[in-house]
Scaffold this motif. Structure first.
Motif, PDB file in Angstrom:
ATOM      1  N   VAL A 121       0.839  -1.205   0.000  1.00  0.00           N
ATOM      2  CA  VAL A 121       0.000   0.000   0.000  1.00  0.00           C
ATOM      3  C   VAL A 121       0.874   1.255   0.000  1.00  0.00           C
ATOM      4  CG1 VAL A 121      -1.635   1.346   1.390  1.00  0.00           C
ATOM      5  CG2 VAL A 121      -2.036  -1.094   0.997  1.00  0.00           C
ATOM      6  N   THR A 164       1.047   3.800  -3.100  1.00  0.00           N
ATOM      7  CA  THR A 164       0.682   5.191  -2.803  1.00  0.00           C
ATOM      8  C   THR A 164       1.755   6.137  -3.341  1.00  0.00           C
ATOM      9  OG1 THR A 164      -0.602   4.551  -0.859  1.00  0.00           O
ATOM     10  CG2 THR A 164       0.179   6.831  -0.941  1.00  0.00           C
ATOM     11  N   VAL A 176      -5.894   3.254  -0.951  1.00  0.00           N
ATOM     12  CA  VAL A 176      -5.272   2.117  -1.630  1.00  0.00           C
ATOM     13  C   VAL A 176      -5.448   0.921  -0.711  1.00  0.00           C
ATOM     14  CG1 VAL A 176      -3.115   1.085  -2.462  1.00  0.00           C
ATOM     15  CG2 VAL A 176      -3.526   3.528  -2.798  1.00  0.00           C
ATOM     16  N   GLU A 177      -5.885  -0.191  -1.279  1.00  0.00           N
ATOM     17  CA  GLU A 177      -5.959  -1.414  -0.482  1.00  0.00           C
ATOM     18  C   GLU A 177      -5.430  -2.583  -1.301  1.00  0.00           C
ATOM     19  OE1 GLU A 177     -10.090  -1.750   0.758  1.00  0.00           O
ATOM     20  OE2 GLU A 177     -10.665  -2.623  -1.148  1.00  0.00           O
TER      21      GLU A 177
END
Length: 159
Positions: free
Chosen positions: A7, A11, A28-29
């Motif tokens: 993540v 990112t 974000v996952e």
């Protein structure tokens, strides 16, 4: 590589892409569902995200991920870029600020005034409390909810 590291890496890769197009990163996952891994990137902009916006970011991010060395995500995964949706969760302070005077759904850890869920308009916001204006049968009411009692909050669609 841990989910948190993925993540953070994604990112860092996606933020310059979003800045170039005046988009913002919502979340974000990186999650496993059944046997498949999914990298989900939620983006937003003033006025809302279009399908073309999602495709643009997906293409550019995919190029970044494919050319990164070492590979930030060694296992196979599906990349999904989308809007957080009409009933998006309220997670950050900026989300709550944008939701002022919007119709919201707030779930609580414990009941207040006999309710564990309130659906109504977010009328006031402070660091410690939310004020929701809602309908109780045919009467309009307001409830002040301490933030530490909020389990989940999201935008809602009024029918």
């Amino acid at each position: 590589m841990s989910n948190k590291t993925v993540v953070e890496t994604v990112t860092a890769l996606v933020e310059p892409i979003l800045a170039e197009h005046n988009f913002e990163l919502y979340e974000v996952e990186f999650v496993q569902e059944a046997k498949s891994w999914y990298l989900r990137v939620y983006i937003d902009k003033e006025g809302g995200i279009t399908l073309e916006d999602c495709a643009l970011v997906s293409d550019q991010l995919s190029e970044q991920l494919d050319s990164a060395d070492p590979d930030p995500i060694p296992q196979a995964y599906f990349l999904e870029v989308s809007s957080p949706g009409a009933e998006r969760p309220l997670k950050k302070e900026v989300d709550y600020q944008r939701a002022l005077d919007q119709y919201v759904n707030v779930s609580l850890y414990q009941q207040i005034d006999g309710h564990k869920v309130f659906e109504g308009y977010l009328r006031q916001l402070s660091p410690d409390e939310l004020t929701i204006e809602y309908m109780d049968k045919t009467r309009q009411k307001q409830v002040v909810i301490p933030r530490d009692k909020v389990a989940k909050a999201r935008l809602a669609i009024k029918f």
